[in-house]
Write a protein that holds these residues in place. Structure first.
Motif, PDB file in Angstrom:
ATOM      1  N   SER A  82     -13.586  -8.820   3.180  1.00  0.00           N
ATOM      2  CA  SER A  82     -12.911  -7.944   2.218  1.00  0.00           C
ATOM      3  C   SER A  82     -12.674  -8.645   0.884  1.00  0.00           C
ATOM      4  O   SER A  82     -12.780  -8.018  -0.172  1.00  0.00           O
ATOM      5  N   ARG A 139      -5.309  -2.129   6.982  1.00  0.00           N
ATOM      6  CA  ARG A 139      -5.566  -1.048   7.942  1.00  0.00           C
ATOM      7  C   ARG A 139      -6.461  -1.477   9.096  1.00  0.00           C
ATOM      8  O   ARG A 139      -6.396  -0.915  10.170  1.00  0.00           O
ATOM      9  N   HIS A 140      -7.316  -2.489   8.876  1.00  0.00           N
ATOM     10  CA  HIS A 140      -8.320  -2.842   9.877  1.00  0.00           C
ATOM     11  C   HIS A 140      -8.125  -4.192  10.563  1.00  0.00           C
ATOM     12  O   HIS A 140      -8.749  -4.446  11.581  1.00  0.00           O
ATOM     13  N   ALA A 166      -7.634  -2.025  -3.352  1.00  0.00           N
ATOM     14  CA  ALA A 166      -8.256  -1.281  -2.252  1.00  0.00           C
ATOM     15  C   ALA A 166      -8.746  -2.233  -1.158  1.00  0.00           C
ATOM     16  O   ALA A 166      -8.652  -1.917   0.037  1.00  0.00           O
ATOM     17  N   SER A 182     -14.427  -7.211  -2.405  1.00  0.00           N
ATOM     18  CA  SER A 182     -13.501  -6.798  -3.470  1.00  0.00           C
ATOM     19  C   SER A 182     -13.777  -7.541  -4.762  1.00  0.00           C
ATOM     20  O   SER A 182     -13.786  -6.942  -5.844  1.00  0.00           O
ATOM     21  N   TRP A 191      -5.726  -3.239   0.853  1.00  0.00           N
ATOM     22  CA  TRP A 191      -5.290  -2.080   1.635  1.00  0.00           C
ATOM     23  C   TRP A 191      -6.215  -1.880   2.834  1.00  0.00           C
ATOM     24  O   TRP A 191      -5.766  -1.670   3.960  1.00  0.00           O
ATOM     25  N   TRP A 192      -7.528  -1.980   2.597  1.00  0.00           N
ATOM     26  CA  TRP A 192      -8.502  -1.830   3.677  1.00  0.00           C
ATOM     27  C   TRP A 192      -8.260  -2.896   4.754  1.00  0.00           C
ATOM     28  O   TRP A 192      -8.280  -2.595   5.949  1.00  0.00           O
ATOM     29  N   HIS A 212       0.817  -1.218   0.000  1.00  0.00           N
ATOM     30  CA  HIS A 212       0.000   0.000   0.000  1.00  0.00           C
ATOM     31  C   HIS A 212       0.853   1.272   0.000  1.00  0.00           C
ATOM     32  O   HIS A 212       0.459   2.275  -0.559  1.00  0.00           O
TER      33      HIS A 212
END
Length: 196
Positions: free
Chosen positions: A119, A103-104, A96, A123, A99-100, A45
């Motif tokens: 995800s 982060r989570h 994305a 996606s 990447w999400w 990312h």
């Protein structure tokens, strides 16, 4: 923390996996491209500005090599229509999603596994919307596109694409867990060895 060297190694590995599987779109080994972009979003990312375009260019180059290698003009091939360029937002949706997740997820555990599943499903659904929709609505191969025809095509192909992507992402996730479990042990061994 991921170092630049490990990110470079991951990028190289992802590129190799994509080339190896995308060269044989309909071969025994399924195309890992969607998973490559998802995993890329997770690990790379910080390099999105150039790693994503690099992998995207690699995907197009492999398609061009495969199609041209069959003696067919790239721009006249069945799979190449104006909708071919919808692969950019399609693959960006996979990126994305990774990447999400990065982060989570917050580590390894049941929560992270649940977020991984959610995800990947989300996606793939969005990626397929762009990839399949771009082809369906702009290709001359579809003589009379309708919403009902598009929906049937979308739902017919969603599960196979989800299955393949989940398989590759599952392999990447298992490898991630294995390496995460082994690295602390290796670091402890290195510290013990340095004390002796």
């Amino acid at each position: 923390m991921t170092t630049a060297a490990s990110r470079a190694a991951i990028l190289t590995l992802l590129a190799a996996v994509m080339v190896a599987t995308r060269l044989h779109h309909f071969g025994a080994v399924p195309d890992a491209s969607w998973a490559v972009f998802f995993v890329g979003g997770f690990y790379l990312h910080r390099w999105t500005r150039w790693a994503f375009p690099l992998l995207m260019a690699l995907a197009v180059m492999v398609d061009w090599i495969v199609i041209s290698g069959q003696g067919i003009d790239f721009w006249t091939h069945y799979c190449v229509s104006p909708g071919y360029w919808a692969l950019v937002p399609a693959h960006l949706a996979m990126w994305a999603g990774g990447w999400w997740l990065q982060r989570h997820a917050g580590g390894i555990g049941w929560r992270a596994l649940g977020l991984l599943v959610a995800s990947v499903v989300a996606s793939v659904a969005v990626c397929h919307l762009f990839a399949q929709g771009g082809f369906y609505w702009t290709s001359s191969a579809v003589a009379e596109p309708t919403v009902a025809g598009w929906w049937k095509n979308y739902t017919d192909w969603l599960l196979p694409y989800l299955r393949v992507t989940a398989m590759y992402v599952g392999i990447a996730a298992a490898t991630h867990v294995l390496v995460a479990r082994l690295l602390p042990a290796n670091a402890a061994l290195a510290r013990d060895g340095a004390r002796r």
